[in-house]
Design a protein around this motif. Structure first.
Motif, PDB file in Angstrom:
ATOM      1  N   PHE A 283       0.831  -1.205   0.000  1.00 39.95           N
ATOM      2  CA  PHE A 283       0.000   0.000   0.000  1.00 39.95           C
ATOM      3  C   PHE A 283       0.861   1.250   0.000  1.00 39.95           C
ATOM      4  O   PHE A 283       0.649   2.175  -0.801  1.00 39.95           O
ATOM      5  CB  PHE A 283      -0.917  -0.006   1.221  1.00 39.95           C
ATOM      6  CG  PHE A 283      -1.634   1.294   1.452  1.00 39.95           C
ATOM      7  CD1 PHE A 283      -2.701   1.667   0.652  1.00 39.95           C
ATOM      8  CD2 PHE A 283      -1.229   2.154   2.472  1.00 39.95           C
ATOM      9  CE1 PHE A 283      -3.357   2.877   0.865  1.00 39.95           C
ATOM     10  CE2 PHE A 283      -1.888   3.350   2.689  1.00 39.95           C
ATOM     11  CZ  PHE A 283      -2.952   3.714   1.879  1.00 39.95           C
ATOM     12  N   TYR A 284       1.850   1.320   0.907  1.00 40.81           N
ATOM     13  CA  TYR A 284       2.724   2.487   0.978  1.00 40.81           C
ATOM     14  C   TYR A 284       3.482   2.665  -0.339  1.00 40.81           C
ATOM     15  O   TYR A 284       3.662   3.795  -0.817  1.00 40.81           O
ATOM     16  CB  TYR A 284       3.736   2.336   2.116  1.00 40.81           C
ATOM     17  CG  TYR A 284       3.126   2.299   3.492  1.00 40.81           C
ATOM     18  CD1 TYR A 284       1.921   2.942   3.770  1.00 40.81           C
ATOM     19  CD2 TYR A 284       3.759   1.634   4.538  1.00 40.81           C
ATOM     20  CE1 TYR A 284       1.366   2.909   5.031  1.00 40.81           C
ATOM     21  CE2 TYR A 284       3.214   1.603   5.812  1.00 40.81           C
ATOM     22  CZ  TYR A 284       2.016   2.231   6.045  1.00 40.81           C
ATOM     23  OH  TYR A 284       1.470   2.197   7.310  1.00 40.81           O
ATOM     24  N   GLY A 285       3.944   1.543  -0.916  1.00 46.00           N
ATOM     25  CA  GLY A 285       4.694   1.626  -2.163  1.00 46.00           C
ATOM     26  C   GLY A 285       3.859   2.169  -3.303  1.00 46.00           C
ATOM     27  O   GLY A 285       4.304   3.051  -4.051  1.00 46.00           O
ATOM     28  N   CYS A 286       2.625   1.657  -3.453  1.00 40.72           N
ATOM     29  CA  CYS A 286       1.727   2.131  -4.520  1.00 40.72           C
ATOM     30  C   CYS A 286       1.371   3.602  -4.316  1.00 40.72           C
ATOM     31  O   CYS A 286       1.372   4.390  -5.272  1.00 40.72           O
ATOM     32  CB  CYS A 286       0.468   1.277  -4.565  1.00 40.72           C
ATOM     33  SG  CYS A 286       0.734  -0.434  -5.090  1.00 40.72           S
ATOM     34  N   LEU A 287       1.065   3.959  -3.073  1.00 39.25           N
ATOM     35  CA  LEU A 287       0.721   5.352  -2.783  1.00 39.25           C
ATOM     36  C   LEU A 287       1.898   6.266  -3.092  1.00 39.25           C
ATOM     37  O   LEU A 287       1.721   7.351  -3.676  1.00 39.25           O
ATOM     38  CB  LEU A 287       0.316   5.487  -1.312  1.00 39.25           C
ATOM     39  CG  LEU A 287      -0.228   6.854  -0.886  1.00 39.25           C
ATOM     40  CD1 LEU A 287      -1.521   7.172  -1.624  1.00 39.25           C
ATOM     41  CD2 LEU A 287      -0.469   6.880   0.628  1.00 39.25           C
ATOM     42  N   SER A 288       3.083   5.831  -2.726  1.00 43.53           N
ATOM     43  CA  SER A 288       4.283   6.632  -2.985  1.00 43.53           C
ATOM     44  C   SER A 288       4.493   6.840  -4.483  1.00 43.53           C
ATOM     45  O   SER A 288       4.810   7.952  -4.932  1.00 43.53           O
ATOM     46  CB  SER A 288       5.509   5.949  -2.373  1.00 43.53           C
ATOM     47  OG  SER A 288       6.686   6.672  -2.671  1.00 43.53           O
ATOM     48  N   ILE A 289       4.296   5.783  -5.276  1.00 42.19           N
ATOM     49  CA  ILE A 289       4.492   5.882  -6.729  1.00 42.19           C
ATOM     50  C   ILE A 289       3.468   6.827  -7.353  1.00 42.19           C
ATOM     51  O   ILE A 289       3.806   7.682  -8.192  1.00 42.19           O
ATOM     52  CB  ILE A 289       4.403   4.488  -7.370  1.00 42.19           C
ATOM     53  CG1 ILE A 289       5.610   3.630  -6.951  1.00 42.19           C
ATOM     54  CG2 ILE A 289       4.354   4.596  -8.902  1.00 42.19           C
ATOM     55  CD1 ILE A 289       5.502   2.182  -7.364  1.00 42.19           C
TER      56      ILE A 289
ATOM     57  N   CYS B  45       6.272   8.479   2.813  1.00 44.13           N
ATOM     58  CA  CYS B  45       5.790   7.114   2.541  1.00 44.13           C
ATOM     59  C   CYS B  45       6.882   6.060   2.696  1.00 44.13           C
ATOM     60  O   CYS B  45       6.654   5.034   3.340  1.00 44.13           O
ATOM     61  CB  CYS B  45       5.154   7.047   1.157  1.00 44.13           C
ATOM     62  SG  CYS B  45       3.592   7.945   1.025  1.00 44.13           S
ATOM     63  N   PRO B  46       8.080   6.264   2.135  1.00 39.95           N
ATOM     64  CA  PRO B  46       9.144   5.262   2.344  1.00 39.95           C
ATOM     65  C   PRO B  46       9.526   5.099   3.813  1.00 39.95           C
ATOM     66  O   PRO B  46       9.786   3.983   4.270  1.00 39.95           O
ATOM     67  CB  PRO B  46      10.313   5.817   1.519  1.00 39.95           C
ATOM     68  CG  PRO B  46       9.658   6.604   0.438  1.00 39.95           C
ATOM     69  CD  PRO B  46       8.471   7.243   1.105  1.00 39.95           C
ATOM     70  N   PHE B  47       9.598   6.213   4.558  1.00 38.77           N
ATOM     71  CA  PHE B  47       9.908   6.103   5.983  1.00 38.77           C
ATOM     72  C   PHE B  47       8.844   5.294   6.708  1.00 38.77           C
ATOM     73  O   PHE B  47       9.137   4.453   7.560  1.00 38.77           O
ATOM     74  CB  PHE B  47      10.025   7.490   6.616  1.00 38.77           C
ATOM     75  CG  PHE B  47      11.367   8.145   6.405  1.00 38.77           C
ATOM     76  CD1 PHE B  47      12.533   7.451   6.657  1.00 38.77           C
ATOM     77  CD2 PHE B  47      11.451   9.446   5.958  1.00 38.77           C
ATOM     78  CE1 PHE B  47      13.771   8.030   6.461  1.00 38.77           C
ATOM     79  CE2 PHE B  47      12.681  10.051   5.766  1.00 38.77           C
ATOM     80  CZ  PHE B  47      13.849   9.344   6.012  1.00 38.77           C
TER      81      PHE B  47
ATOM     82  N   TRP C 187      -3.012   8.786   7.507  1.00 40.88           N
ATOM     83  CA  TRP C 187      -2.822   8.326   6.128  1.00 40.88           C
ATOM     84  C   TRP C 187      -3.898   8.871   5.203  1.00 40.88           C
ATOM     85  O   TRP C 187      -3.651   9.084   4.011  1.00 40.88           O
ATOM     86  CB  TRP C 187      -2.785   6.797   6.081  1.00 40.88           C
ATOM     87  CG  TRP C 187      -1.405   6.301   6.319  1.00 40.88           C
ATOM     88  CD1 TRP C 187      -0.914   5.743   7.460  1.00 40.88           C
ATOM     89  CD2 TRP C 187      -0.315   6.371   5.416  1.00 40.88           C
ATOM     90  NE1 TRP C 187       0.413   5.451   7.312  1.00 40.88           N
ATOM     91  CE2 TRP C 187       0.805   5.817   6.068  1.00 40.88           C
ATOM     92  CE3 TRP C 187      -0.173   6.848   4.114  1.00 40.88           C
ATOM     93  CZ2 TRP C 187       2.056   5.750   5.464  1.00 40.88           C
ATOM     94  CZ3 TRP C 187       1.069   6.770   3.504  1.00 40.88           C
ATOM     95  CH2 TRP C 187       2.163   6.225   4.180  1.00 40.88           C
ATOM     96  N   LEU C 188      -5.080   9.126   5.730  1.00 39.03           N
ATOM     97  CA  LEU C 188      -6.089   9.825   4.940  1.00 39.03           C
ATOM     98  C   LEU C 188      -5.581  11.208   4.563  1.00 39.03           C
ATOM     99  O   LEU C 188      -5.760  11.669   3.426  1.00 39.03           O
ATOM    100  CB  LEU C 188      -7.393   9.939   5.745  1.00 39.03           C
ATOM    101  CG  LEU C 188      -8.514  10.766   5.084  1.00 39.03           C
ATOM    102  CD1 LEU C 188      -8.970  10.117   3.783  1.00 39.03           C
ATOM    103  CD2 LEU C 188      -9.695  10.915   6.049  1.00 39.03           C
ATOM    104  N   GLY C 189      -4.918  11.872   5.517  1.00 34.92           N
ATOM    105  CA  GLY C 189      -4.336  13.178   5.230  1.00 34.92           C
ATOM    106  C   GLY C 189      -3.242  13.094   4.181  1.00 34.92           C
ATOM    107  O   GLY C 189      -3.190  13.916   3.258  1.00 34.92           O
ATOM    108  N   ARG C 190      -2.373  12.101   4.282  1.00 30.66           N
ATOM    109  CA  ARG C 190      -1.292  11.967   3.303  1.00 30.66           C
ATOM    110  C   ARG C 190      -1.818  11.654   1.909  1.00 30.66           C
ATOM    111  O   ARG C 190      -1.208  12.023   0.905  1.00 30.66           O
ATOM    112  CB  ARG C 190      -0.324  10.870   3.748  1.00 30.66           C
ATOM    113  CG  ARG C 190       0.440  11.214   5.009  1.00 30.66           C
ATOM    114  CD  ARG C 190       1.394  10.107   5.425  1.00 30.66           C
ATOM    115  NE  ARG C 190       1.786  10.282   6.825  1.00 30.66           N
ATOM    116  CZ  ARG C 190       1.603   9.398   7.779  1.00 30.66           C
ATOM    117  NH1 ARG C 190       1.007   8.257   7.501  1.00 30.66           N
ATOM    118  NH2 ARG C 190       1.986   9.634   9.010  1.00 30.66           N
TER     119      ARG C 190
END
Length: 305
Positions: free
Chosen positions: A15-21, A63-65, A262-265
Motif C-alpha cells: 500500500f505504501y509503495g503504490c501510494l508513494s508511486i 511514505c518510504p519512511f 494516512w487519509l491526510g497523506r
C-alpha cells in the motif's frame, strides 16, 4: 481466521509503495508542466508548483519512511526514522495549508480586485509567499523533532508526545489558517456571483471579452477552492483526533489516529487529478509529457488550448 503479522506487514508495504508511486508520478507531471510550458508561468501556478513540491516530498520521503517503520515492532525515543517521519509530516502538512492560504489570497485579488491584481500579485510576491510558507513549515518540523519523542521505553507505535498544548498547536497550524481560507473563498464566491449577474445583463462586445476573462478566473478559483476542500476533508479528522485526544484521556486508539494520518497523506495524490480534471491546459500538458512529445522538439512556447 487470524491474519499473521507478516501478511499485514507485506500488505502495508505494498500500500505504501503504490501510494508513494502515484503521489510521486502525479506531482512530477504537475511540476514538469509548469516548468516547461511558458503559458503556465503565472504567479498562481508558481504557488501550485511549490504546493506540488510539498506533495512530492510526501511521496518520496514520508511514505518510504512509513514503509520502513512497518518492519519494526518496537520504536524507541532515539529512533531516527520515527523522528524524521514525524518532522516531515508536520512540516509538509503545514507547508500545504500555508500554500493554500497564499493561493486563496491570490484568488481574492484576481476575482475581487482584478484591476489591482497585476500590481499586488506578481512573480516577486509569489516568491516571497513561497519562501515564507516553506520557512515557517521547516521551523515547525524541526521544533517537533526537538520537542517530541520523550518516551524512553519500547512503544508499539511511532507516536510522539510534544510538551506543548496540542490544542493550541492545532489551532495555530490548522484551524486558524483553514478559517481564514474559508472566509476568503466565501467573499470570492459572493463577488463572483455579482459578476455573473452583471455579465448576464451586458451585451457589448468589449464586455464580452472581459466576461470571458472573468469566467476563466472564476473557474480557476472554483478549482482551487475544490483543492482546498479536498485538503480539509483529508486532514480535518486527524486534527480533530489530535485536538480531542487529551480531553478524552487518550481514549482514541493509536491505529485510528494513524489511519486518519494516512487519509491526510492521501491528499498529496489527489491534487494532480483535480488539476487534470478541471484544467484543459494541464490535461494537454500531461498528454504531451506522457507521450514523450516534448522530447521531440521545443514545445515550451506552444499554446495549451
Amino acid at each position: 481466521m487470524t491474519i499473521s503479522p507478516l501478511i499485514i506487514s507485506v500488505l502495508l508495504c505494498i500500500f505504501y509503495g503504490c501510494l508513494s508511486i502515484i503521489i510521486t508520478c502525479g506531482n512530477i507531471l504537475v511540476i514538469m508542466s509548469i516548468i516547461y510550458f511558458k503559458q503556465l508561468h503565472t504567479p498562481t501556478n508558481y504557488l501550485i508548483l511549490s504546493l506540488s513540491v510539498a506533495d512530492l516530498f510526501v511521496g518520496v520521503l514520508v511514505c518510504p519512511f512509513s514503509m520502513a517503520l512497518t518492519e519494526s515492532s518496537c520504536w524507541y525515543y532515539e529512533s531516527l526514522l520515527c523522528k524524521i517521519r514525524g518532522s516531515f509530516d508536520i512540516a509538509l502538512s503545514n507547508s500545504s495549508i500555508l500554500h493554500l492560504c497564499c493561493i486563496s489570497v491570490d484568488r481574492y485579488y484576481a476575482v475581487c480586485q482584478p484591476l489591482r491584481y497585476a500590481t499586488k500579485i506578481n512573480d516577486r510576491v509569489a516568491a516571497i509567499m513561497i519562501l515564507v510558507s516553506w520557512s515557517v513549515s521547516v521551523v515547525l518540523g524541526i521544533a517537533v523533532m526537538i520537542a517530541g519523542y520523550h518516551t524512553e521505553k519500547c512503544e508499539d507505535s511511532c507516536s510522539f508526545d510534544i510538551q506543548i498544548a496540542p490544542t493550541l498547536g492545532c489551532i495555530l497550524s490548522f484551524y486558524l489558517p483553514a478559517s481564514v481560507m474559508l472566509c476568503i473563498y466565501l467573499k470570492i464566491f459572493q463577488v463572483a456571483q455579482k459578476q455573473a449577474r452583471s455579465i448576464q445583463n451586458t451585451t457589448c462586445q468589449t464586455t464580452k471579452s472581459g466576461a470571458a476573462v472573468s469566467k476563466m478566473e472564476r473557474k480557476a478559483t472554483t478549482t482551487l477552492a475544490i483543492v482546498m476542500g479536498i485538503f480539509l476533508i483529508c486532514w480535518t479528522p486527524f486534527f480533530l483526533c489530535v485536538t480531542f485526544q487529551p480531553v478524552s484521556n487518550y481514549a482514541i486508539p493509536v491505529p485510528v489516529i494513524e489511519l486518519f494520518s494516512w487519509l491526510g497523506r492521501s491528499n498529496s495524490m489527489l491534487n494532480p487529478f483535480v488539476y487534470a480534471w478541471f484544467y484543459s491546459w494541464f490535461r494537454a500538458a500531461f498528454r504531451m509529457i506522457i507521450s514523450g512529445k516534448i522530447y521531440q522538439g521545443d514545445f515550451g512556447n506552444s499554446k495549451l488550448l
